[in-house]
Motif scaffolding. Structure first.
Motif, PDB file in Angstrom:
ATOM      1  N   LYS A   1       0.849  -1.181   0.000  1.00  0.00           N
ATOM      2  CA  LYS A   1       0.000   0.000   0.000  1.00  0.00           C
ATOM      3  C   LYS A   1       0.889   1.237   0.000  1.00  0.00           C
ATOM      4  CE  LYS A   1      -0.278   0.246   5.060  1.00  0.00           C
ATOM      5  NZ  LYS A   1      -1.163   0.249   6.242  1.00  0.00           N
ATOM      6  N   TYR A   2       0.324   2.369  -0.411  1.00  0.00           N
ATOM      7  CA  TYR A   2       1.054   3.628  -0.364  1.00  0.00           C
ATOM      8  C   TYR A   2       1.119   4.109   1.084  1.00  0.00           C
ATOM      9  CZ  TYR A   2       1.209   3.982  -5.417  1.00  0.00           C
ATOM     10  OH  TYR A   2       1.483   3.749  -6.738  1.00  0.00           O
ATOM     11  N   ARG A   3       2.266   4.668   1.455  1.00  0.00           N
ATOM     12  CA  ARG A   3       2.487   5.079   2.848  1.00  0.00           C
ATOM     13  C   ARG A   3       2.325   6.588   3.039  1.00  0.00           C
ATOM     14  NH1 ARG A   3       5.329   0.412   4.525  1.00  0.00           N
ATOM     15  NH2 ARG A   3       5.000  -1.127   2.882  1.00  0.00           N
ATOM     16  N   PHE A   4       2.530   7.351   1.963  1.00  0.00           N
ATOM     17  CA  PHE A   4       2.465   8.811   2.040  1.00  0.00           C
ATOM     18  C   PHE A   4       1.688   9.336   0.841  1.00  0.00           C
ATOM     19  CE2 PHE A   4       6.532   7.289   3.737  1.00  0.00           C
ATOM     20  CZ  PHE A   4       6.421   7.707   5.062  1.00  0.00           C
ATOM     21  N   GLY A   5       1.452  10.638   0.836  1.00  0.00           N
ATOM     22  CA  GLY A   5       0.726  11.227  -0.290  1.00  0.00           C
ATOM     23  C   GLY A   5      -0.712  10.750  -0.321  1.00  0.00           C
ATOM     24  N   ASP A   6      -1.184  10.390  -1.497  1.00  0.00           N
ATOM     25  CA  ASP A   6      -2.552   9.918  -1.662  1.00  0.00           C
ATOM     26  C   ASP A   6      -2.612   8.428  -1.296  1.00  0.00           C
ATOM     27  OD1 ASP A   6      -5.128   9.340  -2.330  1.00  0.00           O
ATOM     28  OD2 ASP A   6      -4.923   9.760  -4.488  1.00  0.00           O
ATOM     29  N   ILE A   7      -2.853   8.160  -0.016  1.00  0.00           N
ATOM     30  CA  ILE A   7      -2.853   6.771   0.452  1.00  0.00           C
ATOM     31  C   ILE A   7      -4.132   6.024   0.078  1.00  0.00           C
ATOM     32  CG2 ILE A   7      -1.251   7.218   2.347  1.00  0.00           C
ATOM     33  CD1 ILE A   7      -3.643   7.298   4.236  1.00  0.00           C
ATOM     34  N   SER A   8      -5.050   6.747  -0.594  1.00  0.00           N
ATOM     35  CA  SER A   8      -6.276   6.076  -1.054  1.00  0.00           C
ATOM     36  C   SER A   8      -6.032   5.318  -2.363  1.00  0.00           C
ATOM     37  CB  SER A   8      -7.398   7.099  -1.258  1.00  0.00           C
ATOM     38  OG  SER A   8      -7.116   7.973  -2.340  1.00  0.00           O
ATOM     39  N   LYS A   9      -4.865   5.526  -2.972  1.00  0.00           N
ATOM     40  CA  LYS A   9      -4.551   4.813  -4.215  1.00  0.00           C
ATOM     41  C   LYS A   9      -4.473   3.318  -3.944  1.00  0.00           C
ATOM     42  CE  LYS A   9      -0.845   7.283  -5.083  1.00  0.00           C
ATOM     43  NZ  LYS A   9       0.367   7.829  -5.757  1.00  0.00           N
ATOM     44  N   ALA A  10      -4.857   2.549  -4.937  1.00  0.00           N
ATOM     45  CA  ALA A  10      -4.850   1.091  -4.785  1.00  0.00           C
ATOM     46  C   ALA A  10      -3.432   0.579  -4.556  1.00  0.00           C
ATOM     47  CB  ALA A  10      -5.426   0.446  -6.034  1.00  0.00           C
ATOM     48  N   PRO A  11      -3.277  -0.464  -3.730  1.00  0.00           N
ATOM     49  CA  PRO A  11      -1.951  -1.069  -3.538  1.00  0.00           C
ATOM     50  C   PRO A  11      -1.344  -1.480  -4.871  1.00  0.00           C
ATOM     51  CG  PRO A  11      -3.506  -1.937  -1.943  1.00  0.00           C
ATOM     52  CD  PRO A  11      -4.317  -1.140  -2.933  1.00  0.00           C
ATOM     53  N   THR A  12      -0.031  -1.472  -4.934  1.00  0.00           N
ATOM     54  CA  THR A  12       0.655  -1.826  -6.171  1.00  0.00           C
ATOM     55  C   THR A  12       1.910  -2.627  -5.844  1.00  0.00           C
ATOM     56  OG1 THR A  12       1.506  -0.931  -8.255  1.00  0.00           O
ATOM     57  CG2 THR A  12       2.039   0.292  -6.243  1.00  0.00           C
ATOM     58  N   ASP A  13       2.690  -2.940  -6.847  1.00  0.00           N
ATOM     59  CA  ASP A  13       3.967  -3.609  -6.609  1.00  0.00           C
ATOM     60  C   ASP A  13       4.986  -3.100  -7.624  1.00  0.00           C
ATOM     61  OD1 ASP A  13       4.097  -5.377  -9.022  1.00  0.00           O
ATOM     62  OD2 ASP A  13       2.349  -6.326  -8.109  1.00  0.00           O
ATOM     63  N   MET A  14       6.260  -3.403  -7.386  1.00  0.00           N
ATOM     64  CA  MET A  14       7.320  -2.860  -8.213  1.00  0.00           C
ATOM     65  C   MET A  14       7.241  -3.350  -9.659  1.00  0.00           C
ATOM     66  SD  MET A  14       9.030  -0.649  -6.561  1.00  0.00           S
ATOM     67  CE  MET A  14      10.279  -0.459  -7.831  1.00  0.00           C
ATOM     68  N   LYS A  15       6.796  -4.552  -9.873  1.00  0.00           N
ATOM     69  CA  LYS A  15       6.672  -5.083 -11.227  1.00  0.00           C
ATOM     70  C   LYS A  15       5.684  -4.262 -12.050  1.00  0.00           C
ATOM     71  CE  LYS A  15       6.725  -8.034 -14.718  1.00  0.00           C
ATOM     72  NZ  LYS A  15       7.778  -7.934 -15.750  1.00  0.00           N
ATOM     73  N   LYS A  16       4.530  -3.956 -11.458  1.00  0.00           N
ATOM     74  CA  LYS A  16       3.525  -3.159 -12.158  1.00  0.00           C
ATOM     75  C   LYS A  16       4.063  -1.771 -12.481  1.00  0.00           C
ATOM     76  CE  LYS A  16      -0.475  -5.390  -9.956  1.00  0.00           C
ATOM     77  NZ  LYS A  16      -1.588  -5.201  -8.982  1.00  0.00           N
ATOM     78  N   ILE A  17       4.842  -1.229 -11.559  1.00  0.00           N
ATOM     79  CA  ILE A  17       5.372   0.119 -11.759  1.00  0.00           C
ATOM     80  C   ILE A  17       6.424   0.144 -12.862  1.00  0.00           C
ATOM     81  CG2 ILE A  17       6.732   1.964 -10.689  1.00  0.00           C
ATOM     82  CD1 ILE A  17       5.301   1.222  -8.034  1.00  0.00           C
ATOM     83  N   VAL A  18       7.418  -0.740 -12.770  1.00  0.00           N
ATOM     84  CA  VAL A  18       8.523  -0.675 -13.737  1.00  0.00           C
ATOM     85  C   VAL A  18       8.096  -1.089 -15.139  1.00  0.00           C
ATOM     86  CG1 VAL A  18      10.309  -0.990 -11.992  1.00  0.00           C
ATOM     87  CG2 VAL A  18       9.378  -2.997 -13.159  1.00  0.00           C
ATOM     88  N   ASP A  19       7.051  -1.892 -15.250  1.00  0.00           N
ATOM     89  CA  ASP A  19       6.570  -2.279 -16.577  1.00  0.00           C
ATOM     90  C   ASP A  19       6.064  -1.076 -17.368  1.00  0.00           C
ATOM     91  OD1 ASP A  19       7.229  -4.920 -16.421  1.00  0.00           O
ATOM     92  OD2 ASP A  19       5.216  -5.639 -15.929  1.00  0.00           O
ATOM     93  N   GLN A  20       5.751   0.012 -16.676  1.00  0.00           N
ATOM     94  CA  GLN A  20       5.289   1.230 -17.340  1.00  0.00           C
ATOM     95  C   GLN A  20       6.430   2.172 -17.704  1.00  0.00           C
ATOM     96  OE1 GLN A  20       1.875   3.073 -15.219  1.00  0.00           O
ATOM     97  NE2 GLN A  20       1.974   1.315 -13.853  1.00  0.00           N
ATOM     98  N   LEU A  21       7.644   1.845 -17.288  1.00  0.00           N
ATOM     99  CA  LEU A  21       8.771   2.762 -17.451  1.00  0.00           C
ATOM    100  C   LEU A  21       9.624   2.423 -18.666  1.00  0.00           C
ATOM    101  CD1 LEU A  21      10.026   2.959 -13.736  1.00  0.00           C
ATOM    102  CD2 LEU A  21       8.263   4.337 -14.866  1.00  0.00           C
ATOM    103  N   SER A  22      10.125   3.462 -19.300  1.00  0.00           N
ATOM    104  CA  SER A  22      11.098   3.292 -20.371  1.00  0.00           C
ATOM    105  C   SER A  22      12.489   3.154 -19.746  1.00  0.00           C
ATOM    106  CB  SER A  22      11.076   4.501 -21.310  1.00  0.00           C
ATOM    107  OG  SER A  22      11.556   5.654 -20.629  1.00  0.00           O
ATOM    108  N   ALA A  23      13.444   2.718 -20.543  1.00  0.00           N
ATOM    109  CA  ALA A  23      14.826   2.606 -20.062  1.00  0.00           C
ATOM    110  C   ALA A  23      15.351   3.966 -19.635  1.00  0.00           C
ATOM    111  CB  ALA A  23      15.711   2.003 -21.142  1.00  0.00           C
TER     112      ALA A  23
END
Length: 204
Positions: A77-99
């Motif tokens: 889960k998110y710890r700061f900022g908008d903590i109402s955002k749905a939980p996520t994981d690093m795989k989901k995040i980095v899959d959206q990133l370019s090199a």
């Protein structure tokens, strides 16, 4: 000729707009990182690593490890900022990133100063932990595990719970490691590992 000039202006505006969007996206991603890893990458959560001050090479390698499915991505889960955002994981995040975005993120946090976690530890084990480190870990983790330039991550002052969880991932095979590290970890008994945790936590 007039049409060509207008085309050139529009083309320049399009490039400026694209660059602006790309920068904003990267800035938003960095802010998203800090919503879990803390302000400027200094974590106040025991299960979340501080990433500030680690080398850019190490951070990039870690992000690509998630992207390539060679490192487990635990949902959080998110710890700061908008903590109402749905939980996520690093795989989901980095899959959206370019090199390039991965490189930019790594550079940003590498330039921030590391700050050791304030945490409890068993003082009686610190001396033994230092000896274990010097025998089994020092070759890759220089200066007691505090040197970012060895590109092996900062252990000294890192959260003990995070290090414990990382060790479990290494031991059960869900996190990839090289053969030399595998040999060293296989040699560690539980007492030595607890001593190492005390030693790293003592470096505050």
């Amino acid at each position: 000729m007039k049409n060509k000039s207008i085309f050139k202006v529009l083309a320049c505006l399009a490039i400026m707009s694209f660059n602006s969007v790309a920068f904003t996206d990267t800035a938003e991603i960095i802010n998203d990182c800090m919503d879990c890893h803390g302000n400027n990458g200094i974590s106040t959560e025991p299960d979340m690593p501080t990433i500030a001050g680690a080398s850019a090479t190490f951070i990039e390698s870690a992000l690509f490890a998630y992207k390539d499915n060679v490192r487990p991505a635990q949902q959080s889960k998110y710890r700061f900022g908008d903590i109402s955002k749905a939980p996520t994981d690093m795989k989901k995040i980095v899959d959206q990133l370019s090199a390039q975005q991965i490189s930019d993120i790594a550079t940003f946090f590498a330039q921030k100063p590391f700050k050791a976690a304030k945490q409890g530890f068993n003082q009686a084990l610190v001396s033994d932990g230092k000896k274990v480190h010097e025998i089994k870990c020092q070759r890759c983790h220089n200066s007691g595990g505090s040197d970012p330039d060895d590109d092996s991550g900062i252990l000294a002052g890192q959260h003990s719970l995070y290090l414990e969880n990382s060790m479990k991932d290494y031991q059960d095979g869900s996190r990839e490691m090289d053969k030399k590290m595998q040999q060293k970890i296989d040699q560690l008994n539980s007492d030595e590992w607890q001593a190492l945790l005390a030693y790293y936590a003592s470096q505050q």
